[in-house]
Scaffold this motif. Structure first.
Motif, PDB file in Angstrom:
ATOM      1  N   GLU A 197       8.673  16.627 -10.501  1.00 41.59           N
ATOM      2  CA  GLU A 197       9.344  15.360 -10.248  1.00 41.59           C
ATOM      3  C   GLU A 197       9.491  15.195  -8.739  1.00 41.59           C
ATOM      4  N   ILE A 198       9.868  14.015  -8.325  1.00 42.22           N
ATOM      5  CA  ILE A 198      10.049  13.745  -6.901  1.00 42.22           C
ATOM      6  C   ILE A 198      11.080  14.685  -6.289  1.00 42.22           C
ATOM      7  N   THR A 199      12.111  15.018  -7.042  1.00 40.11           N
ATOM      8  CA  THR A 199      13.154  15.909  -6.518  1.00 40.11           C
ATOM      9  C   THR A 199      12.675  17.347  -6.346  1.00 40.11           C
ATOM     10  N   ASP A 200      11.470  17.664  -6.816  1.00 35.30           N
ATOM     11  CA  ASP A 200      10.886  18.990  -6.621  1.00 35.30           C
ATOM     12  C   ASP A 200      10.115  19.078  -5.303  1.00 35.30           C
ATOM     13  N   VAL A 201       9.879  17.954  -4.653  1.00 33.40           N
ATOM     14  CA  VAL A 201       9.097  17.940  -3.417  1.00 33.40           C
ATOM     15  C   VAL A 201       9.902  18.599  -2.306  1.00 33.40           C
ATOM     16  N   VAL A 202       9.273  19.577  -1.645  1.00 29.60           N
ATOM     17  CA  VAL A 202       9.931  20.276  -0.542  1.00 29.60           C
ATOM     18  C   VAL A 202       9.373  19.867   0.820  1.00 29.60           C
ATOM     19  N   ARG A 203       8.160  19.294   0.837  1.00 27.45           N
ATOM     20  CA  ARG A 203       7.549  18.897   2.105  1.00 27.45           C
ATOM     21  C   ARG A 203       6.537  17.794   1.865  1.00 27.45           C
ATOM     22  N   THR A 204       6.473  16.854   2.800  1.00 27.72           N
ATOM     23  CA  THR A 204       5.434  15.830   2.766  1.00 27.72           C
ATOM     24  C   THR A 204       4.754  15.751   4.129  1.00 27.72           C
ATOM     25  N   MET A 205       3.522  15.295   4.100  1.00 29.80           N
ATOM     26  CA  MET A 205       2.810  14.918   5.316  1.00 29.80           C
ATOM     27  C   MET A 205       2.361  13.477   5.108  1.00 29.80           C
ATOM     28  N   GLN A 257       0.839  -1.207   0.000  1.00 28.72           N
ATOM     29  CA  GLN A 257       0.000   0.000   0.000  1.00 28.72           C
ATOM     30  C   GLN A 257       0.866   1.246   0.000  1.00 28.72           C
ATOM     31  N   THR A 258       1.953   1.212   0.751  1.00 33.89           N
ATOM     32  CA  THR A 258       2.868   2.352   0.788  1.00 33.89           C
ATOM     33  C   THR A 258       3.479   2.596  -0.585  1.00 33.89           C
ATOM     34  N   ARG A 259       3.944   1.534  -1.223  1.00 37.30           N
ATOM     35  CA  ARG A 259       4.529   1.671  -2.568  1.00 37.30           C
ATOM     36  C   ARG A 259       3.521   2.253  -3.548  1.00 37.30           C
ATOM     37  N   GLN A 260       2.273   1.793  -3.467  1.00 34.39           N
ATOM     38  CA  GLN A 260       1.247   2.294  -4.377  1.00 34.39           C
ATOM     39  C   GLN A 260       0.916   3.747  -4.090  1.00 34.39           C
ATOM     40  N   ALA A 261       0.826   4.122  -2.824  1.00 34.07           N
ATOM     41  CA  ALA A 261       0.551   5.522  -2.466  1.00 34.07           C
ATOM     42  C   ALA A 261       1.643   6.435  -3.011  1.00 34.07           C
ATOM     43  N   LEU A 262       2.891   6.006  -2.910  1.00 31.84           N
ATOM     44  CA  LEU A 262       4.002   6.808  -3.423  1.00 31.84           C
ATOM     45  C   LEU A 262       3.995   6.855  -4.952  1.00 31.84           C
ATOM     46  N   ALA A 263       3.628   5.763  -5.595  1.00 35.52           N
ATOM     47  CA  ALA A 263       3.492   5.765  -7.058  1.00 35.52           C
ATOM     48  C   ALA A 263       2.384   6.724  -7.488  1.00 35.52           C
ATOM     49  N   ASN A 264       1.291   6.743  -6.744  1.00 37.97           N
ATOM     50  CA  ASN A 264       0.198   7.667  -7.035  1.00 37.97           C
ATOM     51  C   ASN A 264       0.660   9.110  -6.851  1.00 37.97           C
ATOM     52  N   LEU A 265       1.441   9.352  -5.816  1.00 39.41           N
ATOM     53  CA  LEU A 265       1.980  10.690  -5.590  1.00 39.41           C
ATOM     54  C   LEU A 265       2.833  11.116  -6.785  1.00 39.41           C
ATOM     55  N   ARG A 266       3.690  10.225  -7.257  1.00 40.73           N
ATOM     56  CA  ARG A 266       4.539  10.532  -8.414  1.00 40.73           C
ATOM     57  C   ARG A 266       3.682  10.890  -9.634  1.00 40.73           C
ATOM     58  N   ALA A 267       2.601  10.148  -9.856  1.00 39.36           N
ATOM     59  CA  ALA A 267       1.736  10.385 -11.012  1.00 39.36           C
ATOM     60  C   ALA A 267       1.049  11.747 -10.928  1.00 39.36           C
ATOM     61  N   VAL A 268       0.576  12.100  -9.759  1.00 39.99           N
ATOM     62  CA  VAL A 268      -0.100  13.390  -9.583  1.00 39.99           C
ATOM     63  C   VAL A 268       0.891  14.536  -9.772  1.00 39.99           C
ATOM     64  N   LEU A 269       2.076  14.404  -9.211  1.00 41.89           N
ATOM     65  CA  LEU A 269       3.096  15.440  -9.386  1.00 41.89           C
ATOM     66  C   LEU A 269       3.479  15.584 -10.853  1.00 41.89           C
ATOM     67  N   ALA A 270       3.621  14.465 -11.547  1.00 42.26           N
ATOM     68  CA  ALA A 270       3.992  14.496 -12.965  1.00 42.26           C
ATOM     69  C   ALA A 270       2.952  15.236 -13.799  1.00 42.26           C
ATOM     70  N   GLU A 271       1.692  15.102 -13.421  1.00 44.09           N
ATOM     71  CA  GLU A 271       0.625  15.808 -14.141  1.00 44.09           C
ATOM     72  C   GLU A 271       0.836  17.314 -14.094  1.00 44.09           C
ATOM     73  N   GLY A 272       1.441  17.800 -13.023  1.00 40.60           N
ATOM     74  CA  GLY A 272       1.731  19.226 -12.900  1.00 40.60           C
ATOM     75  C   GLY A 272       3.124  19.605 -13.366  1.00 40.60           C
ATOM     76  N   GLY A 273       3.849  18.648 -13.942  1.00 41.63           N
ATOM     77  CA  GLY A 273       5.193  18.932 -14.433  1.00 41.63           C
ATOM     78  C   GLY A 273       6.269  18.841 -13.368  1.00 41.63           C
ATOM     79  N   ALA A 282      12.257   6.098   1.994  1.00 45.50           N
ATOM     80  CA  ALA A 282      13.668   6.359   1.704  1.00 45.50           C
ATOM     81  C   ALA A 282      14.045   5.797   0.335  1.00 45.50           C
ATOM     82  N   ALA A 283      13.563   4.609   0.007  1.00 52.76           N
ATOM     83  CA  ALA A 283      13.848   4.020  -1.305  1.00 52.76           C
ATOM     84  C   ALA A 283      13.236   4.873  -2.418  1.00 52.76           C
ATOM     85  N   PHE A 284      12.051   5.396  -2.177  1.00 52.18           N
ATOM     86  CA  PHE A 284      11.341   6.209  -3.163  1.00 52.18           C
ATOM     87  C   PHE A 284      12.059   7.537  -3.410  1.00 52.18           C
ATOM     88  N   PHE A 285      12.434   8.235  -2.343  1.00 47.94           N
ATOM     89  CA  PHE A 285      13.050   9.554  -2.481  1.00 47.94           C
ATOM     90  C   PHE A 285      14.562   9.502  -2.684  1.00 47.94           C
TER      91      PHE A 285
END
Length: 125
Positions: free
Chosen positions: A66-74, A48-64, A91-94
């Motif tokens: 990348e994961i390296t653009d993330v400045v904060r997570t909750m 579930q964690t892997r899928q949630a992070l994959a979903n996060l990547r997809a949503v971010l990509a829609e806005g142009g 940690a593996a994801f980021f």
């Protein structure tokens, strides 16, 4: 303000957007472990964690973004005893990228065990 939506992540289950771009920032809604293509939520916390992070990547990509653009997570976990597993997958994801993060143990609707939301800065593009 630009509302973002991708079919590569679960559709919102309520009155909200997957993400919103305002100026140089993208603010995502919390992403859960539901696979948008299959409609299946894995029963295993790690999956579930892997899928949630994959979903996060997809949503971010829609806005142009990348994961390296993330400045904060909750990050929200229904069982804080799963923190070590979550932290391994996170940690593996980021990788070497380390955004600021808050992690809370709470109850989540829909039987989900993890939810991750993010703020990404895309102003340097």
């Amino acid at each position: 303000m630009q509302l973002l939506h991708t079919s590569d992540a679960p559709a919102p289950g309520g009155h909200y957007s997957q993400a919103v771009r305002t100026g140089d920032y993208i603010h995502t809604a919390g992403q859960v472990g539901l696979n948008a293509a299959t409609g299946v939520t894995p029963s295993d916390f790690r999956e579930q964690t892997r899928q949630a992070l994959a979903n996060l990547r997809a949503v971010l990509a829609e806005g142009g973004a990348e994961i390296t653009d993330v400045v904060r997570t909750m990050c929200l976990l229904t069982d804080i005893d799963n923190f070590a597993i979550f932290n391994e997958e996170y940690a593996a994801f980021f990788g070497d990228h380390r955004p600021a993060r808050s992690t809370f143990g709470i109850a989540l609707a829909g039987g989900f065990t993890v939810e991750v939301e993010a703020i990404a800065y895309v102003g340097d593009r």
